[in-house]
Each structure stands twice: as C-alpha cells, then as structure tokens.
Design an enzyme around this catalytic site. Structure first.
Site, PDB file in Angstrom:
ATOM      1  N   THR A 378       0.845  -1.130   0.034  1.00  0.00           N
ATOM      2  CA  THR A 378      -0.045  -0.020   0.005  1.00  0.00           C
ATOM      3  C   THR A 378       1.018   1.215  -0.056  1.00  0.00           C
ATOM      4  O   THR A 378       2.280   1.232   0.253  1.00  0.00           O
ATOM      5  CB  THR A 378      -0.831  -0.031   1.205  1.00  0.00           C
ATOM      6  OG1 THR A 378      -1.624  -1.447   1.242  1.00  0.00           O
ATOM      7  CG2 THR A 378      -1.754   1.206   1.383  1.00  0.00           C
ATOM      8  N   SER A 449     -11.176  -2.770   5.436  1.00  0.00           N
ATOM      9  CA  SER A 449      -9.540  -2.343   5.195  1.00  0.00           C
ATOM     10  C   SER A 449      -9.357  -1.760   6.457  1.00  0.00           C
ATOM     11  O   SER A 449      -9.949  -1.573   7.483  1.00  0.00           O
ATOM     12  CB  SER A 449      -9.770  -1.158   4.443  1.00  0.00           C
ATOM     13  OG  SER A 449      -8.497  -0.641   4.010  1.00  0.00           O
ATOM     14  N   GLY A 471      -0.902  -3.293   5.646  1.00  0.00           N
ATOM     15  CA  GLY A 471      -1.926  -4.394   5.971  1.00  0.00           C
ATOM     16  C   GLY A 471      -2.563  -4.045   7.611  1.00  0.00           C
ATOM     17  O   GLY A 471      -2.928  -2.743   7.842  1.00  0.00           O
TER      18      GLY A 471
HETATM   19  O1  DON Z   1      -7.004  -2.239   2.635  1.00  0.00           O
HETATM   20  C1  DON Z   1      -6.065  -3.108   3.622  1.00  0.00           C
HETATM   21  O2  DON Z   1      -6.311  -3.023   4.665  1.00  0.00           O
HETATM   22  C2  DON Z   1      -4.990  -3.785   2.853  1.00  0.00           C
HETATM   23  N1  DON Z   1      -5.397  -4.175   1.587  1.00  0.00           N
HETATM   24  C3  DON Z   1      -3.916  -3.046   2.776  1.00  0.00           C
HETATM   25  C4  DON Z   1      -2.545  -3.912   2.328  1.00  0.00           C
HETATM   26  C5  DON Z   1      -1.376  -3.314   2.714  1.00  0.00           C
HETATM   27  O3  DON Z   1      -1.493  -2.163   3.309  1.00  0.00           O
HETATM   28  C6  DON Z   1      -0.314  -3.981   2.425  1.00  0.00           C
HETATM   29  N2  DON Z   1       0.805  -3.132   2.410  1.00  0.00           N
HETATM   30  N3  DON Z   1       1.817  -3.220   2.791  1.00  0.00           N
END
Ligand code: DON
Length: 589
Positions: A378, A449, A471
C-alpha cells in the site's frame, strides 16, 4: 538497520513546544526520516517523482486535493507495487480551517459473482479470481469534482509524461521490480513480465529507464474523457476481456455499477486534539479512536517513551480495539456498525479491564467466539496547502503488485483486494484468520480495510496529517505515531523514526521493530515480563509520510519516512517558483 539519533534541529511544527517543555524524551530511531520545512504547502510521499508532482501542482495554484490527485496518478506510474489505477483506497480531506472532514471512499467492491467461503483458507490471494472492482479512478474523480480547483487534465499530465517518456528507476524501485519478477509465484503472469520486465531481460538497476506506453495511452484517455471509459467504455472492455481470459469474476455490469462514496470521517478527541480517521469500510478510524480513547486513561506522558508500562498499555489497547474490529466492522452499507464503539464510556470500560502488570490473553477477552487452536503493498501520502486544506491519502493494490494480473492492452495492474474479506464463515483461529459475519463477502460489498489516512486538528486547524501502508499494522503504526506525538510530546521527525509495535488480538503476540538501543530493549523486556510474546519483524513496520503544522506560526514540516524510500518537499511562497527539491530518503531495509 540503523538506529540513529536525529539532530536536535529537526523539530516538528506544533510539537516542538511540547517537546522542549518535556523532560528528556528519547525516541529510538529505526530510520532517519527526511524533513522539509516551509509555509506555502508541504508534501510527503514514498516517491520523489510523486512529491515533485505534488509541489508543482501546488505551485501552479492547485490546492491540496489537486496535488493529491496528481500524486496518485503519478504513483500509478512510478511506484507500481502500490500506486495504482486498478485498486482502491481512502482519501481524507479537510477542505479548510473549521470545516468538516470528509472521506472519499474508493474501496473496491466484490463482483456480483462473489460468495461466502469462495476462497480456501491458506490459499495465496494471487490471480484474477481475487480482483475486486477497482475504485481508484472513480475516487480520484469524485475528490476532484468536489474539492479540486485545477482542470482534471492537468492532474494527469505528469503521469502521462512519465509513463510515455519513461523515468529513471530509483534503487528501491529496481529492488522492488526485481523481487516481483524473480518471485516464483509470478511465473503464470506473462503480462507482468511484459510490462515490468527489463527490455534486455536482465535485472533492473538504478538509473535504468522504465517506459509504460500502454499505461500512457490509458491515462491519456482518462485525461480526455474522465472516468467513464474506465467503467463503461474501452478500458472497461479491456478489464472484462482480461477477466474472461484469466478466470476473473468482474463483469461489465460490476464496473458500470461501481460508485465512489463521500462519507463523514470518524472522530475522536485525544488530549485536546481532534483526530479524524477513515470510517467503515475501513477499520482505521474506529480502531484508532478506540485505542486513543482507552489510552487517555493512562498517564503516558508521565511514564515516558522509555517505560515498558507505556507500551504495555498501548499493546493492550491495540488488542482490545482489534477484537472489536473482528466482531463488528465491515461495509456499513451491509452491516450495522454499533455507535458505542467510538464513545468515551465504552473505552473507559475497556481501559478498566487493562491490568498494568500482566498481559490479558486474547482468548479470555472473547469467551463467546469459537477460536480454533492451530498452529505489503500500500502507499500513503500527505499534503497540506497554503490555505490550510489537508489531504491524507492511502491507496493500494492490497499485496505488492496486487493480483499480478496486468490488463492486456491497458498496461495497469489489478488489485487482489478480495483477500481482505473473511475467508471462512465461523472460522476464527489463533493464527489471525477471522470468520465473523460482518466482513464476509457479498455481491457489491466492500471488503474491510485497515487503511488509516488520518488528519489531526486543534481549534479547527490542521496540525498533523499521517498514514501508512502495512495491512493490519497500518492502524497501529498510526496509533504509535499519535501516541508519540500527541501523547508523549515527541516531535514528528523523531516519532516517525522511532520503532513501532503492533498487536492485532490474534495471533496473541506483540510484533516489534528491532532497534539496537538498550532503552528499546528494556521496553521489550518489560513487555515479556508482563507475559507478552514479543516477535521481531524481519523488516520494518509501515512507511509513514506525514506533515505537521504549527498553527501559531504556520510552519509546515513535511516528514518522509525512509523505511522504503521517501521524499518530502515544501513550497516557499515568498519567492514564487522556488521550492525545496524533494529530499530522497535512503532505503534502510
Ligand atoms: O486495505 C487493507 O487494509 C489492505 N489491503 C492493505 C494492504 C497493505 O497495506 C499491504 N501493504 N503493505
């Protein structure tokens, strides 16, 4: 991983005063951030190209939303592991001093063919079956229509140029591209290699040029016609053809039905500051509010950053907010989110249950939930303009390079966000699989999310803009930053540099960043003594690009985290045409 101390000169905005008045408070640095200070506008992001775009747009008279929209399109070209037009996210907007904070929800939706239990537990969420209907283009357009000032076309200009003419690959990007191209899991994805492979078939090196002509044509169409071709025209047809070729679920109707939504931000008051977060279908705002409302009951400032008690209280508050996340949170258009979650009375009750000497086993907190015993990517950026408009934007493809499916002919990656739904109804286990009803898939539903774009105000004026990838750890990266800045009085650069912790209820353990400072080691020993299992990350937690504002002087402090890359810049209005160059951070991974 280095563990350096910042020079005392790098103090941040409003928080300076708090720190100078406080006893010697030390933040153990994991990575030294990049800092830029000024007053005409400020931008911090993972990528120097995106930061430059943001500053250019501000210099041309665009506001913070214009800058954010342009940065998001640029990142879709220059930071392809997370920057996207094939994913989704959340943009928090404070339009100006004293105004309400809005959230543009452009989260992906489940295609009409989605069903409960459609993805087996433990299956890797790669490939076309995991793609949710993308929201980014609709979301950026909604943000622009509602708050933007410059023409839409202008906001795509830099992205189109970078895609068409190519750009010099930075070292972190070269590493990221090589990692995904060499990953055995990428083998089935020809489009990924064709789009992102080095033209000579060798690994990428810093300074190589990455050109994306198909993506340039796609962006050109969007610049000319707005979002329509993406949801009902040529690009929609390309997406549907790709879905049919690779076993995906999205239909023309799913795309035509997609809508970004404007929602009211969640708010919490913590130590006199108002903290705004993303509402469901993100769990970010509610969980942050829940954690801060509990932590208000403990004298963290008195205990200090070096006290194990401080971080024990933080971990226990995180544990409890993540249990409520699992119990209650999902798409508010499908499930009722209890109002009590963000109330002070509810948090007070939770805080009373925290034993300061002893970790509470996660299972004891939820005797009613059957728990089975068994054994990133992300990006976030922050913008503040010279008029006090602020934007916190987090968006994603879910995992690094999403589903790894590239839309043939259109040159962009699709997300694998369907993996954010709960997998198996009723199956919650100690490894962290959650099976509660609120976040089970259904046609048209948004998956829960953790994205947590956050804006903090005091007296109606922005003082802090923050967020992170990672995440479920996103929420706790934000909580750690808010605890350090608002709670402990650390200046923003120190708070960004300091090590972070994460507790998500299940698995029942504290994840911690490693740092060779003995004071941090003492904190972690104190956690172990209280019964926490402490596990170190193999890498780092989050990547928080933030801006702080001193409301008294208007000084803007852009702080780029350097855990991945990072570039901060400010606009200096006194001498038009003069901005500080983006400061590119050193990668410490
Ligand atoms: O929306 C969410 O919470 C996840 N799909 C975010 C994923 C994420 O941050 C991966 N990264 N580092």
């Amino acid at each position: 991983m280095s563990c350096r101390r910042l020079p005392r000169g790098c103090l941040g905005g409003v928080l300076v005063l708090l720190v100078l008045g406080a006893a010697e408070s030390f933040a153990q640095q994991v990575a030294r951030p990049r800092v830029a200070q000024g007053s005409g506008g400020a931008v911090a992001s993972v990528c120097p190209y995106a930061t430059r775009t943001g500053i250019e747009v501000l210099r041309e008279g665009g506001n913070a939303v214009d800058a954010a929209v342009a940065m998001a399109f640029t990142l879709a070209v220059t930071w392809p592991e997370a920057g996207n037009i094939g994913g989704g996210g959340f943009m928090l907007v404070l339009p100006g001093p004293g105004q309400p904070v809005w959230c543009v929800d452009y989260r992906e939706t489940a295609p009409a063919a989605a069903k409960v239990n459609m993805y087996p537990l433990g299956e890797k969420s790669l490939g076309a079956r995991y793609v949710g209907t993308p929201g980014t283009v609709a979301g950026l357009h909604l943000a622009h229509c509602r708050f933007g000032r410059l023409p839409w076309r202008r906001l795509l200009r830099d992205a189109i140029q970078l895609a068409e003419q190519g750009f010099e690959v930075t070292e972190p990007l070269a590493r990221s591209l090589n990692r995904v191209l060499q990953d055995p899991d990428s083998k089935p994805f020809d489009g990924l290699r064709q789009t992102f492979g080095h033209p000579q078939g060798r690994p990428w090196r810093k300074g190589d040029r990455l050109r994306q002509p198909q993506l340039a044509a796609t962006l050109r169409l969007l610049a000319r016609e707005g979002p329509r071709p993406f949801y009902q025209g040529k690009i929609a047809q390309q997406i549907v053809a790709q879905m049919q070729a690779s076993g995906g679920l999205i239909t023309a109707q799913d795309l035509a039905r997609y809508q970004a939504k404007l929602r009211v931000a969640v708010q919490a008051v913590y130590r006199g500051y108002t903290v705004y977060g993303a509402p469901p279908p993100s769990s970010g705002g509610v969980c942050t509010a829940l954690a801060l409302n509990q932590l208000e009951h403990f004298p963290l400032r008195k205990w200090g950053a070096d006290s194990p008690r401080t971080w024990h209280a933080v971990a226990e508050a995180m544990r409890r907010s993540f249990l409520d996340r699992a119990r209650h949170l999902g798409d508010p258009d499908f499930v009722t989110i209890p109002r009590f979650l963000t109330t002070k009375t509810y948090a007070a009750r939770l805080a009373r249950g925290i034993d300061l000497q002893q970790a509470t086993p996660s299972r004891e907190l939820a005797p009613d939930l059957p728990i089975t015993a068994e054994g990133t990517q992300t990006t976030h950026f922050s913008v503040v303009d010279g008029q006090g408009m602020a934007v916190a934007n987090t968006y994603t493809l879910e995992m690094s390079y999403g589903s790894r499916v590239v839309v043939r002919g259109a040159g962009f990656l699709l997300n694998n966000e369907m993996g954010d739904f709960n997998r198996k109804a009723g199956h919650t286990d100690t490894r962290g699989n959650i099976g509660t009803a609120a976040n089970l898939p259904a046609p048209g539903k948004r998956m829960l999310s953790s994205q947590s774009p956050t804006i903090v105000t005091r007296g109606g004026r922005v003082v802090l803009v923050l967020g992170s990838p990672g995440g479920r750890t996103i929420i706790n990266t934000v909580v750690c930053l808010l605890v350090r800045t608002l709670g402990l009085g650390e200046p923003l650069p120190e708070a960004v540099a300091a090590p972070r912790i994460h507790h998500q209820w299940l698995p029942d353990r504290v994840m911690a960043e490693q740092c060779n400072d003995p004071r941090w080691e003492k904190v972690l020993q104190g956690l172990r003594r209280r019964g926490h299992q402490v596990v170190f990350y193999p890498g780092t937690q989050g990547d928080a690009h933030c801006v702080a504002v001193d409301p008294a002087t208007g000084l803007l402090v852009a702080v780029a985290d350097t855990r991945r890359q990072g570039a901060a810049a400010v606009l200096r209005p006194q001498r038009p045409g003069n901005s500080s160059p983006p400061q590119q951070g050193k990668n410490v991974k």
